[in-house]
Each structure stands twice: as C-alpha cells, then as structure tokens.
Design a protein around this motif. Sequence first.
Motif, mmCIF file in Angstrom:
data_model
loop_
_atom_site.group_PDB
_atom_site.id
_atom_site.type_symbol
_atom_site.label_atom_id
_atom_site.label_comp_id
_atom_site.label_asym_id
_atom_site.label_seq_id
_atom_site.Cartn_x
_atom_site.Cartn_y
_atom_site.Cartn_z
ATOM 1 N N GLN A 459 31.830 1.529 -14.638
ATOM 2 C CA GLN A 459 30.377 1.662 -14.557
ATOM 3 C C GLN A 459 29.734 0.347 -14.995
ATOM 4 O O GLN A 459 30.386 -0.681 -14.996
ATOM 5 C CB GLN A 459 29.928 2.860 -15.395
ATOM 6 N N ASP A 460 28.460 0.360 -15.339
ATOM 7 C CA ASP A 460 27.729 -0.876 -15.610
ATOM 8 C C ASP A 460 28.420 -1.731 -16.667
ATOM 9 O O ASP A 460 28.926 -1.217 -17.671
ATOM 10 C CB ASP A 460 26.315 -0.563 -16.106
ATOM 11 N N CYS A 461 28.406 -3.043 -16.475
ATOM 12 C CA CYS A 461 28.889 -3.944 -17.526
ATOM 13 C C CYS A 461 27.950 -3.907 -18.730
ATOM 14 O O CYS A 461 28.401 -3.862 -19.876
ATOM 15 C CB CYS A 461 28.998 -5.368 -16.993
ATOM 16 N N PHE A 462 26.648 -3.938 -18.472
ATOM 17 C CA PHE A 462 25.643 -3.813 -19.527
ATOM 18 C C PHE A 462 24.687 -2.688 -19.147
ATOM 19 O O PHE A 462 24.016 -2.775 -18.119
ATOM 20 C CB PHE A 462 24.846 -5.113 -19.704
ATOM 21 N N ASN A 463 24.615 -1.653 -19.965
ATOM 22 C CA ASN A 463 23.635 -0.585 -19.784
ATOM 23 C C ASN A 463 22.754 -0.593 -21.026
ATOM 24 O O ASN A 463 23.129 -0.081 -22.078
ATOM 25 C CB ASN A 463 24.332 0.763 -19.603
ATOM 26 N N VAL A 464 21.604 -1.243 -20.916
ATOM 27 C CA VAL A 464 20.781 -1.541 -22.085
ATOM 28 C C VAL A 464 19.305 -1.354 -21.737
ATOM 29 O O VAL A 464 18.938 -1.174 -20.575
ATOM 30 C CB VAL A 464 21.005 -2.994 -22.554
ATOM 31 N N GLU A 465 18.483 -1.419 -22.768
ATOM 32 C CA GLU A 465 17.052 -1.539 -22.538
ATOM 33 C C GLU A 465 16.668 -3.017 -22.400
ATOM 34 O O GLU A 465 15.907 -3.388 -21.529
ATOM 35 C CB GLU A 465 16.268 -0.890 -23.683
ATOM 36 N N LYS A 466 17.241 -3.845 -23.289
ATOM 37 C CA LYS A 466 16.887 -5.263 -23.259
ATOM 38 C C LYS A 466 18.142 -6.109 -23.415
ATOM 39 O O LYS A 466 18.986 -5.848 -24.268
ATOM 40 C CB LYS A 466 15.894 -5.588 -24.377
ATOM 41 N N LEU A 467 18.243 -7.168 -22.588
ATOM 42 C CA LEU A 467 19.347 -8.121 -22.663
ATOM 43 C C LEU A 467 18.774 -9.525 -22.762
ATOM 44 O O LEU A 467 17.904 -9.909 -21.979
ATOM 45 C CB LEU A 467 20.235 -8.027 -21.426
ATOM 46 N N THR A 468 19.294 -10.298 -23.737
ATOM 47 C CA THR A 468 18.897 -11.697 -23.899
ATOM 48 C C THR A 468 20.155 -12.555 -23.918
ATOM 49 O O THR A 468 21.064 -12.311 -24.717
ATOM 50 C CB THR A 468 18.112 -11.909 -25.207
ATOM 51 N N VAL A 469 20.211 -13.560 -23.035
ATOM 52 C CA VAL A 469 21.355 -14.467 -22.970
ATOM 53 C C VAL A 469 20.827 -15.890 -23.038
ATOM 54 O O VAL A 469 20.067 -16.316 -22.167
ATOM 55 C CB VAL A 469 22.181 -14.280 -21.681
ATOM 56 N N THR A 470 21.225 -16.642 -24.083
ATOM 57 C CA THR A 470 20.776 -18.026 -24.230
ATOM 58 C C THR A 470 21.918 -19.021 -24.103
ATOM 59 O O THR A 470 21.679 -20.207 -23.883
ATOM 60 C CB THR A 470 20.093 -18.229 -25.593
ATOM 61 N N LYS A 471 23.158 -18.557 -24.264
ATOM 62 C CA LYS A 471 24.311 -19.433 -24.154
ATOM 63 C C LYS A 471 25.545 -18.568 -23.981
ATOM 64 O O LYS A 471 25.539 -17.388 -24.327
ATOM 65 C CB LYS A 471 24.446 -20.321 -25.400
ATOM 66 N N GLY A 472 26.615 -19.158 -23.466
ATOM 67 C CA GLY A 472 27.849 -18.415 -23.304
ATOM 68 C C GLY A 472 28.241 -18.285 -21.850
ATOM 69 O O GLY A 472 27.437 -18.519 -20.934
ATOM 70 N N LYS A 473 29.483 -17.929 -21.645
ATOM 71 C CA LYS A 473 30.043 -17.762 -20.304
ATOM 72 C C LYS A 473 30.351 -16.287 -20.082
ATOM 73 O O LYS A 473 31.138 -15.695 -20.813
ATOM 74 C CB LYS A 473 31.308 -18.599 -20.166
#
Length: 651
Positions: A459-473
């Motif tokens: 199923q979903d890799c991320f199941n969230v209300e809010k996602l923040t990505v500033t760095k990373g692979k």
Amino acid sequence: MKRAIAILLSLLVVFALVACGTGNTDTDTNTNTNTDTNTTTDTGSGGGNDTNTDSSGNQNTDSSTGDTDSDKPAPPVYESTTVEDALKNDLGVFDDEDKYGNEGSVIDYVAVNEIDVSREANNKQAFIGKGGAYRIYGTSNDGQIYVSAPDEDVILILDGVSLTSGNSIVGPAIFAVDCSSVTIVLVEGKENYLADNSANDGEGAVIRVRSCDLTIEGKGTLKVEGKAKNAIANTKELTINSGNFEISAVGHGIYGKRGVNINGGKFNIDAGKSGIKSGDGEDISSYEYGYINVNSGSISIDCGTNGFNCVGPVTVKDGRINIASENGNGIDALEDVEISGGTLIFDSYKSAIATDANVEITDNANLKLIATGNGISAEKVTLDADGVIYIKTTPTYEKVTAETSETKTRYVYKDGAYVEYDPTVDGKNATLYILRDSRGFEATEVVIKDGTIGIDSYQDCFNVEKLTVTKGKLVLFTVGDAIDASVQADISGNAEINVLGAEKGIKAEALNIDGGSLNIVAVKDAINTRAGIISGGTVYLFDKIDLGTDGTITVNGGVLLMVSTTDGKQTTAGELSFVSAVITEREYALAGNYLKITSGEDIVLVELPKDYTEKMAVYYASSTVGENITVSIGSCDSDGVFTSIYTQTIE
C-alpha cells in the motif's frame, strides 16, 4: 519574464505498465490511525500478558501463536525487487559483520562466601541473609538460591553453576527479595545454566528479583530456560552490562518492570511472548510506565508477540538488533521511540515499529524493516540519519468477524481465491478476512531532514496528513500511492525523490515544491493535487498531472518535464507559460529509449521508464528555455553519447 515552452508529442505505441495490478480505488481520502499498540498486565508473576490491537481493531493475546496455516490462505501476489536493486550498494550495510558483544563494563569482585549447590541437596534451598559477594557453583536439579538481605547489596558470582528449581522447590532458581541491590557476575570462560519447572506459576521467572535493582555483567555465559513463564524478571530496573546470554521462555525473555538497560553483551532470546518487556498495566488508568534503553550489544530475538514491548519510551543508541516477531510488532511502545545509532533488522507480523507517540531516527542509525503490517506507525516521525532506512511491507489477509471490520472491505475464501463478502450468498456466519494495512509510514506527520530511505510497500509508502522533505534520498515503489498526504506535502532543499512505480506518485491536497529533484513513474497520476506550487527544483513526471475539476498548479521556477499518455489538465498560471506542438510519428516512445530536449541553455536527457500507448504528451518548462526547442528520441551508450533516431525542431 522569460517565456518557457512545452511541447506536445503524439505518438501511437504499445503500452506496458511498470507496476502490475493495483486494486486501489481512486479516492483522495485517507485515515491515519496508529493502533498497533499493546496493553499489559502484571499479575505478580514477573511480567504480564500482552494484548496487541492491530489497525483493524482486532485483539490478539499473548496466549495466541497466530493463525494456523489453514487460517492464512495465500496473500495477494506481490513481488518487487526494484527498490532493493536501486539501493544495492547502500543495503550492504546490513550484511556487515556483527561487531557488538562483550564491550560493556565488568567489575572485579572478590567472593568472601561460597555456595556449592551440589551440597545443598538435603536442604534444597541455599539461603543468603546478608550482603556480600557469593561464589556459586556446582549442580542441582532441585534447588534454589534464596536471597533476603534487607538494605544490603548482594553479589552473586556464577562460576559454572547448573541449577534447576525442580519438584521440591516450586519457584525461581534465583529468588531475591528485600535487598538494596542485586548484582549477578558471570565468570569469564564459565557456562552457567538456570531453569525452573512448568509449575512455577507464582513468581513466573527463573531469575526473579523483587523490590530492588538488578545488574548482570561479566564475560561468561548464562543460559536461562523459563519453562513456566519468563526467564529473567525484576520489579524495578534491570541493567545488563555484558555477558553471553542464551534465553528461552514460554513467556517473556527479559522483563524489567521499571526499566531495562542494555549496555553490552550478546543475546539470543527465544520467547513465546515478548523478547524484552518493560512497564505494566491493564488499561491507561493503571499504567506503570517503564522504559527500554539499548546503548550497545548484539541482540537477536525470535518471539511470539513483540520484540520490544514497552509501556513507555524506547531508546536505541547503538548495537545490532535482530527481531523476528511471529504475531506482533518489532518495537511496540506507548511513548516516544528514539533511534540514534546501531543496526536494526526486523521481520514482523504486524508493524515493525508501532507507538502512540513519536518516532525519531537520527545520526548513524541503519534500519531494515520487513512487515506484513506497516513499516512505522506513529503520531509523528522525524528522519535525520546518515544511515539507511529500508522498509518492505507485504500484504496478508487476516481473519476477523463482521463486527470488527465494518470500515474495511471484507472477503471470504472459497474456490482457492478471496472474493468480496456477500451476506446474502455467504451467510452471516461466514469466516471473514480483511486485507491488513501494509504501508511504509502511517502517521499524522513525517519530517525528513536526511538519510537514504527505500520503501517497497504494497500500500502507500507514506500515508500521512503532512509530509516535509528538505534533504535525503528517497527511492519508492508501491502498488498504492507513493505519497498520500491528505493535507499538505512540502519538498525543498536537497531532497531527492525517485518513485520507481506507483498508482499515484504524489497525492496531496496542497503541494509545494521549492527545490530538490523528483523523478516519478506512475500508472495513473504522477501528481494529484488541488493546489500546487512549483517554485524551484527539477521535476520529471512520467505520467499526467491531475488537478481535478477546479485545481491549479502554479509553476514559478525550476524545471518541469511531464511525459504522459494523455494531455492532463495544465495551467498557465505563474511566471512560466506553456506552448505545444504535435508530432505524428508513432514508433519511438518505448521503454529504454532516451528523450533529449535541447533549448537555449537547457539540455535534458532522460531514459523513458515505460512504453506509451496511443500518444506521448511531453511538457517542458524552464525559466532559461530559449525560443527554439529540439526534441530527440534515441539511444545512449555507456559513455553517455546520445544517438538520435528521431528529431523534431519546434520554433
């Protein structure tokens, strides 16, 4: 304002999807409930029962060993090695030799008293009534070390002892009460064996310490066999600094009611219930919070329920931890889970990590999480690690009753397959199944600041209300949606997101992209949003943008390339505008060929990840694009030299 250009190419080709079959409905709603938690009860026997509640609301007590094979027909067919292949070099960290063991502290003790359990055959019980150091050795199949030294410190030096509490002594092999502290020392080079019998229900542990802290250390070996309930149990804090441990138990392996500290040692734990447990309570009104701290050591757990079961927080700073959970979670906690180092490898029937609070993974932590439930279930997850986090979730059906599965699609198993339950056909008493939640992350909020993160989920890799990505692979693959953010997704900085395959790449009510690089391969929508802003970064989309009936996406900066089989809904809002051209050639848009776009200062060269059917629509937008655009399709050799088989110039 510089004018950008988008080109529309229509090419009829054969279509082959990257991901086979989805089974997901096209809805924009999700539910974030973290219910893979436990409640525990101490009945005075050195650690209580665990009740695990999974995401479908079905309780499962420690007395259960899980569904039988006949209760678990074959799960949905789902095989993918794409993420594992993409991170092959990174995942080598989990194959590194185990470097942990007896690096913990060991203090030299001088025994002033000696107890040969072989000579206690007549009295059965060796009684210690005052503080001091006691050397214990010999063999007895029906004996006990009983310690009661109020307000005094007692040191038990195990020097090759073999002690079983047999028929005459129904209780622990070592039983300590009313002391200031108890320390067990394992003499280097010596093997010690402690066991109880199946009638030891009252105290329920082979080593049982009441009312004081227990410390175990040394460079010897301790084998503990809990035939009644637990192996090692303490009502206060339990600290293990070093030693070699072979632990088996019908119940819990190690139980420290107020807390467990692992500072070193090598552990092989085979437990019918939890491997390591702390805390207690029947419900939230009566919880006694404990904690589990792992600062170093090598821990291998094969358990019936949870690997770590904590009514409180769990902290891992270093060490190597392998957990195989037959019917529970890898880590099950009611408070925060903080992992700042070490190598963790989990294979869990439910979630790999489940907590009602927050998860924070930082510094040099490396995690490989395999689960038939969710990878991580929490309120908030923060990832800021230099290491690797790899999550693979696989689907499974779970037997339930009609009353506990009203919110999920219910199935019956007949004629060798699962079919949706129809009460008029199958009757009210049919055996029902639901498909267990199988997501990478199930949380209210996920913040990613750094790290290499690979997720291969059903199923979903991320199941969230809010996602923040500033760095990373991030390398993602799923039959569901790669990112499902019901409120907002923000991507900026040096974030690198590579979606190898998904039904929808990013589904977010609001989407802000202000930096980083995104490469998204999708079956339906590369981006599905109602309010999107692209202000920076490089965004390559290998399917359409879906804005619904009234959504907009504003492109103010960065680079946007979209390759789709349909035009999708586009917008001219923002500082970048679109123009298009149509090319009628049909035979070039095949997976493995390269698409090259040259315009002004821009040169884009990307490999097509899939074939395109009917037509291939290409949109390109950049603030530095020139007036003339050359679009080519061709091959690229190992040196990066491009050879064109089709070229079109748009003025």
